[in-house]
Design an enzyme around this catalytic site. Structure first.
Site, PDB file in Angstrom:
ATOM      1  CE  LYS A   7      -4.466  -1.478   1.752  1.00  0.00           C
ATOM      2  NZ  LYS A   7      -5.554  -1.206   2.691  1.00  0.00           N
TER       3      LYS A   7
ATOM      4  CE  LYS B 259      -9.304 -11.121  -1.837  1.00  0.00           C
ATOM      5  NZ  LYS B 259      -9.157 -11.113  -0.394  1.00  0.00           N
TER       6      LYS B 259
ATOM      7  CE  LYS C 296     -14.543  -4.455   0.027  1.00  0.00           C
ATOM      8  NZ  LYS C 296     -13.296  -3.837   0.421  1.00  0.00           N
TER       9      LYS C 296
END
Ligand code: TRP
Length: 339
Positions: A117, A203, A206
């Site tokens: 991040k 994966k 979202k």
């Protein structure tokens, strides 16, 4: 009369950012529903975690209402599960301060999520981003959670939670009276994990950039069908479950299995030799049918904002009761004067 044996506690959190996907539903939320039969279940929206990257306040608020309505629409009954927003329970911020003093800078610098991040947000590497795992440890330890359903990517944070809990127990607990319960991760098995439609080796995310990689729970039927028809498949035409060699086809099979209840063997039997188009068509139909009642229920719930506020207020009250008791136990162990 003997007191009822306390039930094991399950707790999980999801960040109110991005949009909930079919992967969140099939890989997580749907499997949480039956846990309420045997566990005390706490599910929260981690808005304090979300602000470690900049959020637009209007969008954040809308997402929180959307996510909570979707939780309920997906089957999490608020009378059987404690559904709440992290910022409504002050004990999270309070315990995280205490745990900060029991966590080493070195431990936090090794977290891969922090490294990822901060590489992505070079102009905003704030202290909250660094401290994120400590707040997560507080989330978990406040509720005496024994099991924490999380994705693979959160395993390292859970390890840290365990280390901090053990360290605190060693410093301030006794063998028969530990201050914290040391939690275990509950990671879904590989087949239960839904991968991206465009990149089936990662994966379904979202908050991914590729719009067509994920199916969102609120996508209209024609969008769902279009995305599934365009899903990346593999060379050849064999329908066979093989995550390594045939990640695209295997993912479509997982989706079809999870939405219809068919086994992978049944799917092979029906679709092998039929070409991938048939498999995609069947998956599209199954996903549309599976999401139809969720979307209908969502529309009702989202239209009743006062009703959602009642769910959140009730959830915050029940969560606070448990969390405050733990926090007082911690304060006592530390030698703070009781309030
Ligand atoms: N860090 C988790 C994620 O990004 C979200 C989270 C915050 C969480 N607190 C938690 C998950 C407590 C489980 C338990 O997915």
């Amino acid at each position: 009369m003997t007191a009822a044996k306390p039930r094991p506690v399950v707790l999980s959190g999801i960040q109110p950012s991005g949009r909930l996907t079919l992967g969140n539903y099939l890989g997580a939320i749907k499997n949480w529903v039956p846990l309420a039969d045997t566990h005390d279940c706490y599910y929260m929206l981690v808005d304090l975690h979300a602000i470690t990257v900049r959020q637009d306040p209007k969008v954040l608020r809308e997402r929180c209402f959307e996510f909570i309505a979707l939780y309920v629409a997906c089957g999490l009954d608020p009378s059987r599960n404690v559904l709440f927003v992290q910022s409504h329970v002050p004990a999270h911020a309070r315990l995280s301060w205490v745990l900060n003093c029991y966590t080493q800078m070195g431990e936090l610098s090794r977290m891969t999520q922090f490294k990822d991040k901060s590489a992505k947000n070079v102009d905003n590497i704030n202290a909250g981003l660094f401290d994120y795992p400590v707040l997560m440890a507080a989330d978990i330890l406040l509720y005496d959670a024994t099991g924490v359903p999380v994705g693979d990517d959160q395993k390292q944070h859970l390890e840290l939670t365990r280390d901090v809990a053990i360290r605190f127990n060693n410093a301030h607990g006794t063998k028969d009276r530990p201050v914290f319960i040391v939690p275990e991760p509950m990671i879904p098995p590989v087949g239960a994990r839904i991968m991206g439609l465009q990149d089936p080796t990662a994966k379904m995310s979202k908050s991914g950039d590729a719009e067509t990689d994920a199916i969102y729970l609120l996508d209209p039927p024609d969008t769902i069908t279009r995305k599934l028809k365009r899903a990346v498949t593999d060379l050849g035409n064999e329908v066979r479950y093989d995550v390594k060699d045939k990640p695209g086809v295997s993912n479509l099979m997982s989706i079809l299995a999870a939405t219809t209840g068919q086994t992978l063997e049944q799917i092979v039997e029906t679709y092998n030799g039929q070409g991938y188009g048939k498999l995609k068509g069947a998956a599209a139909e199954a996903v549309v049918e599976c999401l139809r009642p969720v979307q209908a229920r969502y529309a009702e719930l989202r239209g009743d904002e006062p009703g959602l506020m009642r769910v959140l207020r009730d959830g915050a009250q029940r969560a606070s009761q448990k969390a405050d008791a733990t926090l007082m136990r911690v304060h006592e162990a530390l030698g703070f004067i009781p309030q």
